[in-house]
Write a protein that holds these residues in place. Structure first.
Motif, PDB file in Angstrom:
ATOM      1  N   TYR A 168      -3.661  10.649  -2.281  1.00  0.00           N
ATOM      2  CA  TYR A 168      -3.994   9.569  -3.229  1.00  0.00           C
ATOM      3  C   TYR A 168      -3.443   8.252  -2.678  1.00  0.00           C
ATOM      4  O   TYR A 168      -2.323   8.196  -2.157  1.00  0.00           O
ATOM      5  N   PHE A 169      -4.210   7.169  -2.832  1.00  0.00           N
ATOM      6  CA  PHE A 169      -3.781   5.850  -2.346  1.00  0.00           C
ATOM      7  C   PHE A 169      -3.983   4.810  -3.450  1.00  0.00           C
ATOM      8  O   PHE A 169      -4.916   4.904  -4.248  1.00  0.00           O
ATOM      9  N   THR A 170      -3.107   3.819  -3.448  1.00  0.00           N
ATOM     10  CA  THR A 170      -3.239   2.724  -4.409  1.00  0.00           C
ATOM     11  C   THR A 170      -2.387   1.549  -3.961  1.00  0.00           C
ATOM     12  O   THR A 170      -1.732   1.600  -2.909  1.00  0.00           O
ATOM     13  N   ILE A 171      -2.386   0.485  -4.786  1.00  0.00           N
ATOM     14  CA  ILE A 171      -1.545  -0.687  -4.561  1.00  0.00           C
ATOM     15  C   ILE A 171      -0.425  -0.663  -5.587  1.00  0.00           C
ATOM     16  O   ILE A 171      -0.667  -0.538  -6.781  1.00  0.00           O
ATOM     17  N   LEU A 172       0.797  -0.777  -5.116  1.00  0.00           N
ATOM     18  CA  LEU A 172       1.963  -0.800  -6.000  1.00  0.00           C
ATOM     19  C   LEU A 172       2.503  -2.227  -6.042  1.00  0.00           C
ATOM     20  O   LEU A 172       2.815  -2.814  -5.009  1.00  0.00           O
ATOM     21  N   VAL A 173       2.590  -2.788  -7.239  1.00  0.00           N
ATOM     22  CA  VAL A 173       3.059  -4.160  -7.421  1.00  0.00           C
ATOM     23  C   VAL A 173       4.536  -4.131  -7.803  1.00  0.00           C
ATOM     24  O   VAL A 173       4.924  -3.462  -8.768  1.00  0.00           O
ATOM     25  N   GLN A 174       5.338  -4.825  -7.033  1.00  0.00           N
ATOM     26  CA  GLN A 174       6.774  -4.920  -7.314  1.00  0.00           C
ATOM     27  C   GLN A 174       6.987  -6.094  -8.267  1.00  0.00           C
ATOM     28  O   GLN A 174       6.784  -7.251  -7.907  1.00  0.00           O
ATOM     29  N   LEU A 175       7.394  -5.782  -9.481  1.00  0.00           N
ATOM     30  CA  LEU A 175       7.568  -6.823 -10.494  1.00  0.00           C
ATOM     31  C   LEU A 175       8.853  -7.602 -10.307  1.00  0.00           C
ATOM     32  O   LEU A 175       8.941  -8.775 -10.654  1.00  0.00           O
ATOM     33  N   CYS A 199       0.849  -1.184   0.000  1.00  0.00           N
ATOM     34  CA  CYS A 199       0.000   0.000   0.000  1.00  0.00           C
ATOM     35  C   CYS A 199       0.889   1.239   0.000  1.00  0.00           C
ATOM     36  O   CYS A 199       1.842   1.338   0.772  1.00  0.00           O
ATOM     37  N   VAL A 200       0.562   2.177  -0.878  1.00  0.00           N
ATOM     38  CA  VAL A 200       1.377   3.380  -1.003  1.00  0.00           C
ATOM     39  C   VAL A 200       0.480   4.608  -1.116  1.00  0.00           C
ATOM     40  O   VAL A 200      -0.709   4.510  -1.423  1.00  0.00           O
ATOM     41  N   SER A 201       1.074   5.762  -0.863  1.00  0.00           N
ATOM     42  CA  SER A 201       0.373   7.030  -1.019  1.00  0.00           C
ATOM     43  C   SER A 201       1.246   7.978  -1.822  1.00  0.00           C
ATOM     44  O   SER A 201       2.477   7.862  -1.833  1.00  0.00           O
ATOM     45  N   TRP A 202       0.614   8.928  -2.480  1.00  0.00           N
ATOM     46  CA  TRP A 202       1.316   9.879  -3.347  1.00  0.00           C
ATOM     47  C   TRP A 202       1.916  10.978  -2.479  1.00  0.00           C
ATOM     48  O   TRP A 202       1.208  11.741  -1.835  1.00  0.00           O
ATOM     49  N   ASP A 203       3.225  11.089  -2.488  1.00  0.00           N
ATOM     50  CA  ASP A 203       3.923  12.107  -1.716  1.00  0.00           C
ATOM     51  C   ASP A 203       4.316  13.248  -2.650  1.00  0.00           C
ATOM     52  O   ASP A 203       5.106  13.066  -3.575  1.00  0.00           O
ATOM     53  N   ASP A 247       5.286 -12.371   3.254  1.00  0.00           N
ATOM     54  CA  ASP A 247       4.249 -12.198   4.264  1.00  0.00           C
ATOM     55  C   ASP A 247       4.247 -10.808   4.890  1.00  0.00           C
ATOM     56  O   ASP A 247       3.330 -10.461   5.622  1.00  0.00           O
ATOM     57  N   ASP A 248       5.281  -9.997   4.627  1.00  0.00           N
ATOM     58  CA  ASP A 248       5.334  -8.646   5.174  1.00  0.00           C
ATOM     59  C   ASP A 248       6.169  -7.779   4.243  1.00  0.00           C
ATOM     60  O   ASP A 248       7.344  -7.512   4.494  1.00  0.00           O
ATOM     61  N   VAL A 249       5.564  -7.332   3.145  1.00  0.00           N
ATOM     62  CA  VAL A 249       6.309  -6.607   2.116  1.00  0.00           C
ATOM     63  C   VAL A 249       6.779  -5.241   2.594  1.00  0.00           C
ATOM     64  O   VAL A 249       7.673  -4.641   1.997  1.00  0.00           O
ATOM     65  N   SER A 250       6.174  -4.721   3.668  1.00  0.00           N
ATOM     66  CA  SER A 250       6.562  -3.399   4.167  1.00  0.00           C
ATOM     67  C   SER A 250       7.759  -3.456   5.105  1.00  0.00           C
ATOM     68  O   SER A 250       8.233  -2.421   5.567  1.00  0.00           O
ATOM     69  N   ASN A 251       8.262  -4.640   5.400  1.00  0.00           N
ATOM     70  CA  ASN A 251       9.389  -4.786   6.329  1.00  0.00           C
ATOM     71  C   ASN A 251      10.454  -5.673   5.696  1.00  0.00           C
ATOM     72  O   ASN A 251      10.615  -6.839   6.067  1.00  0.00           O
ATOM     73  N   PRO A 252      11.219  -5.148   4.736  1.00  0.00           N
ATOM     74  CA  PRO A 252      12.213  -5.974   4.047  1.00  0.00           C
ATOM     75  C   PRO A 252      13.405  -6.298   4.933  1.00  0.00           C
ATOM     76  O   PRO A 252      13.730  -5.553   5.872  1.00  0.00           O
ATOM     77  N   TYR A 253      14.055  -7.408   4.615  1.00  0.00           N
ATOM     78  CA  TYR A 253      15.279  -7.808   5.311  1.00  0.00           C
ATOM     79  C   TYR A 253      16.459  -7.138   4.615  1.00  0.00           C
ATOM     80  O   TYR A 253      16.584  -7.189   3.390  1.00  0.00           O
ATOM     81  N   LEU A 254      17.319  -6.492   5.396  1.00  0.00           N
ATOM     82  CA  LEU A 254      18.459  -5.777   4.837  1.00  0.00           C
ATOM     83  C   LEU A 254      19.725  -6.618   4.975  1.00  0.00           C
ATOM     84  O   LEU A 254      19.947  -7.260   6.004  1.00  0.00           O
ATOM     85  N   MET A 255      20.543  -6.594   3.938  1.00  0.00           N
ATOM     86  CA  MET A 255      21.815  -7.290   3.971  1.00  0.00           C
ATOM     87  C   MET A 255      22.823  -6.543   3.100  1.00  0.00           C
ATOM     88  O   MET A 255      22.439  -5.737   2.246  1.00  0.00           O
ATOM     89  N   CYS A 256      24.092  -6.779   3.352  1.00  0.00           N
ATOM     90  CA  CYS A 256      25.155  -6.166   2.556  1.00  0.00           C
ATOM     91  C   CYS A 256      25.490  -7.088   1.393  1.00  0.00           C
ATOM     92  O   CYS A 256      26.023  -8.186   1.580  1.00  0.00           O
ATOM     93  N   TRP A 257      25.172  -6.640   0.196  1.00  0.00           N
ATOM     94  CA  TRP A 257      25.410  -7.464  -0.995  1.00  0.00           C
ATOM     95  C   TRP A 257      25.314  -6.552  -2.218  1.00  0.00           C
ATOM     96  O   TRP A 257      25.329  -5.325  -2.088  1.00  0.00           O
ATOM     97  N   LEU A 271       5.004   6.367  -1.928  1.00  0.00           N
ATOM     98  CA  LEU A 271       5.775   5.994  -0.744  1.00  0.00           C
ATOM     99  C   LEU A 271       4.931   5.124   0.176  1.00  0.00           C
ATOM    100  O   LEU A 271       3.704   5.227   0.212  1.00  0.00           O
ATOM    101  N   GLU A 272       5.621   4.292   0.964  1.00  0.00           N
ATOM    102  CA  GLU A 272       4.940   3.445   1.945  1.00  0.00           C
ATOM    103  C   GLU A 272       4.685   4.173   3.252  1.00  0.00           C
ATOM    104  O   GLU A 272       3.933   3.679   4.096  1.00  0.00           O
ATOM    105  N   ASP A 273       5.323   5.317   3.458  1.00  0.00           N
ATOM    106  CA  ASP A 273       5.227   6.035   4.726  1.00  0.00           C
ATOM    107  C   ASP A 273       3.771   6.337   5.063  1.00  0.00           C
ATOM    108  O   ASP A 273       3.023   6.886   4.249  1.00  0.00           O
TER     109      ASP A 273
END
Length: 642
Positions: free
Chosen positions: A342-349, A304-308, A498-508, A319-321
């Motif tokens: 404005y609100f909508t659904i953003l699909v990450q391809l 879920c995102v909103s227009w910033d 299961d939680d697209v708003s909380n990604p796992y961060l790694m150094c790569w 943005l997800e904020d």
């Protein structure tokens, strides 16, 4: 042969083009405008001049050496007068496209890789300005617009100072009906055409006893199963101090809401929620918006995102904020947001989300910790066995060192990405890539050395320093080059399904195109070569040991072969099989075997040492110079050496 004058040719082209556009409507109004061209400008500072007002007279697009101007009376509601700097690539020409949608009262400009929204979309108005026909030609010039075209049909190839389009006023409701009928006709004929549904508007009066309200999309043709549903909380009444009216606009035509990023796309409806002349944010109780859409497979993430519009009001920035994605189903998504816009659904391809990321992370962390301890124990073992004249000892030691370094960095990469920051994470990612390439290289050396032992029995093995250069120095070359190029290494986000708003961060490696190209040029080729050579090595070992009587009697022979398969990198090939009906199973097996590879390496050496002792007690052993040579040489070859 008689030649037609250039001016007459351009005039005939324009007349034919206008006639074709009018005929295309088949008696209906031509809906929108898509004008494009190439702006021929100077090398100095550039600017965009905007002067738009309400009405339906004309739209002018002009250009000179330093500015591109868009002005006219064409909008229903939008009023804008600005002079904005343009930071374009250092060229003397820039391609641009101007889009105008009268039903949304929206104007958008694409130039220099940016999508600029000159007029934001609004709900259906009373009067729309459409049927934009080409007006009188402007004179030729050295600077201006070349190859001006309407919907890919070139008007003239000359450089013109300006293009003018004359509009015709029509009722927006009539234009909307025509757009709907045209869309239905195209569907009946089987033509591929995106639906162009008009925006729908609902107004809610928040009275003193307001306890919340549910609003369903009023767009014509939207069924109860496909309509967007908005739940306004009671807290909105306390937040709105100056007015009690809430306006909700529902947009189904979303092609002008796209960011222009090929990695993401706006899905179906866009909902705008506003309170006139007020900015509503940080609501104690969120607004809930349920979007119904086509079924999205689990290989694509959504959020879920909103227009910033705070930083750059001209650019669409989702943005997800302030929004959370809740109750995600196959064909519906609920958004909970604490502000109005404005609100909508953003699909990450791409990249696709990872299922069971928490479980995979736990397995990887445990495996890396065990592998680090196992490799450290192996290093101590090999250092204490210096008296053994075994040719393979430096190779085993090099593989143990590289695997320990790889697992140690991978164990801490998640912590460092969240704590250390981008600068340190860049160096950690480079070190992790070097450790991976070094481990692959040492596994390849193992394969080559085993072939050497089997087929070149009496030929001395290459010197130790050669293996060290190949195993430790050679992998550093591509890493140094990629580090010098910049932008390859950094913080990478791994999106859980299961939680697209909380990604796992790694150094790569990052998610840029350059990093993806570097991945395909460095990691994938060596992995494919390693897997193929490892498979061949397994076949050779099996063919060599199958006739041996002592191996057929030993129950741990298969365990040794399996250990070799882990050692020679064939388990890394499972990462290439993450498709088909069993992707989760393959991912878990690959993650487990590769993260515990250090432990499996130690287990293999323990089993081979035990087998050597068993063979010695039964009188089958000899004083060979290495475990691999001892178990692979044929009996007659061993007799010759003795």
């Amino acid at each position: 042969m008689l030649q037609v004058a250039p001016a007459l040719t351009d005039g005939l082209t324009a007349v034919v083009l206008v006639a074709a556009l009018l005929a295309l409507g088949s008696g209906e109004n031509d809906l929108d405008l898509n004008f494009s061209g190439t702006w021929v400008h100077g090398a100095g500072p550039l600017s965009l001049r905007i002067n738009l007002s309400t009405g339906c007279n004309k739209l002018s697009v002009s250009a000179n050496k330093g500015s591109l101007t868009i002005e006219g009376q064409i909008t229903s509601q939008c009023k804008r007068s600005d002079v904005l700097p343009l930071h374009l690539p250092s060229k003397e020409k820039s391609d641009f496209s101007l889009y105008w949608d009268p039903l949304l009262d929206q104007m958008k400009l694409e130039i220099g890789g940016k999508n600029l929204t000159l007029c934001r979309p609004v709900s259906l108005q009373g009067s729309c300005c459409t049927d934009l026909s080409l007006g009188p030609n402007a004179p030729d010039a050295d600077y201006g617009i070349v190859n001006g075209s309407i919907k890919s049909d070139v008007i003239t190839e000359k450089t013109r100072r300006a293009y003018t389009f004359l509009g015709q006023s029509i009722s927006c409701s009539v234009l909307c009906e025509q757009a709907l009928n045209r869309s239905n006709t195209d569907k009946t004929r089987g033509k591929a055409r995106n639906e162009h549904l008009c925006a729908g508007t609902s107004e809610v009066e928040m009275k003193d006893d307001f306890k919340g309200y549910v609003v369903t999309s009023p767009i014509k043709g939207a069924s109860a199963q496909s309509a967007a549903i908005v739940h306004l909380p009671p807290a909105l009444k306390q937040a709105a101090r100056q007015t009690s009216k809430v306006t909700l606009s529902f947009f189904s035509d979303n092609h002008l809401f796209q960011e222009g990023n090929n990695d993401v796309k706006v899905l179906n409806d866009v909902v705008e929620i506003t309170v006139e002349n007020e900015v509503i944010a940080n609501l104690p109780e969120p607004i809930k918006i349920t979007f119904h859409h086509e079924i999205i497979t689990k290989m694509y993430s959504r959020k879920c995102v909103s227009w910033d519009a705070r930083k750059d009001p001209l650019q669409v920035k989702w943005l997800e904020d302030g929004c959370e994605t809740k109750q995600v189903g196959g064909n519906h998504t609920e958004c909970q947001c604490n502000h109005l816009t404005y609100f909508t659904i953003l699909v990450q391809l791409k990249p696709r989300p990872v299922r069971h990321l928490l479980a995979l992370t736990a397995i990887t962390s445990l495996g890396c910790a065990v592998s680090v301890i196992s490799c450290f124990a192996l290093i101590i073992y090999f250092c204490r066995k210096k008296q053994l004249k075994e040719q393979s000892r430096p190779i085993h030691l090099g593989l143990a060192v590289s695997l320990m370094f790889l697992n140690l960095l991978f164990f801490f990469t998640g912590v460092l990405a969240n704590v250390a920051g981008e600068s340190l994470c860049t160096w950690v990612a480079a070190g992790l890539h070097y450790a991976l390439l070094s481990s692959f290289t040492w596994m390849g050396i193992q394969v080559f050395h085993t072939f050497w032992l089997v087929y070149r029995v009496f030929t001395p093995s290459p010197k130790t320093y050669i293996w060290m250069v190949v195993g430790f120095v050679l992998p550093a070359v591509p890493v140094i080059i990629l580090t010098a190029l910049g932008g390859i290494y950094g913080v990478k986000k791994v999106t859980p399904s299961d939680d697209v708003s909380n990604p796992y961060l790694m150094c790569w490696m990052t998610d840029t195109e350059q990093a993806l190209l570097a991945h395909y040029l460095t990691n994938i080729p060596i992995m494919i070569v390693l897997v193929l050579s490892g498979g061949v090595m397994l076949f050779v070992i099996y063919r060599e040991i199958k006739p041996r009587a002592e191996w057929s009697k030993n129950r741990v022979a298969f365990l040794s072969i399996w250990g070799l398969s882990c050692l020679f990198g064939t388990t890394w090939g499972l990462a290439l099989l993450d498709f088909g009906p069993l992707p989760d199973f393959v991912l878990f097996v690959s993650c487990t075997l590769n993260s515990f590879q250090g432990f499996l390496l130690m287990l293999r050496f323990y089993m081979l040492n035990w087998m050597r002792k068993q063979a010695g007690r039964s009188g089958l052993g000899s004083t060979s110079s290495g475990s691999a040579r001892q178990h692979m040489l044929q009996p007659q070859e061993k007799n010759e050496m003795n």
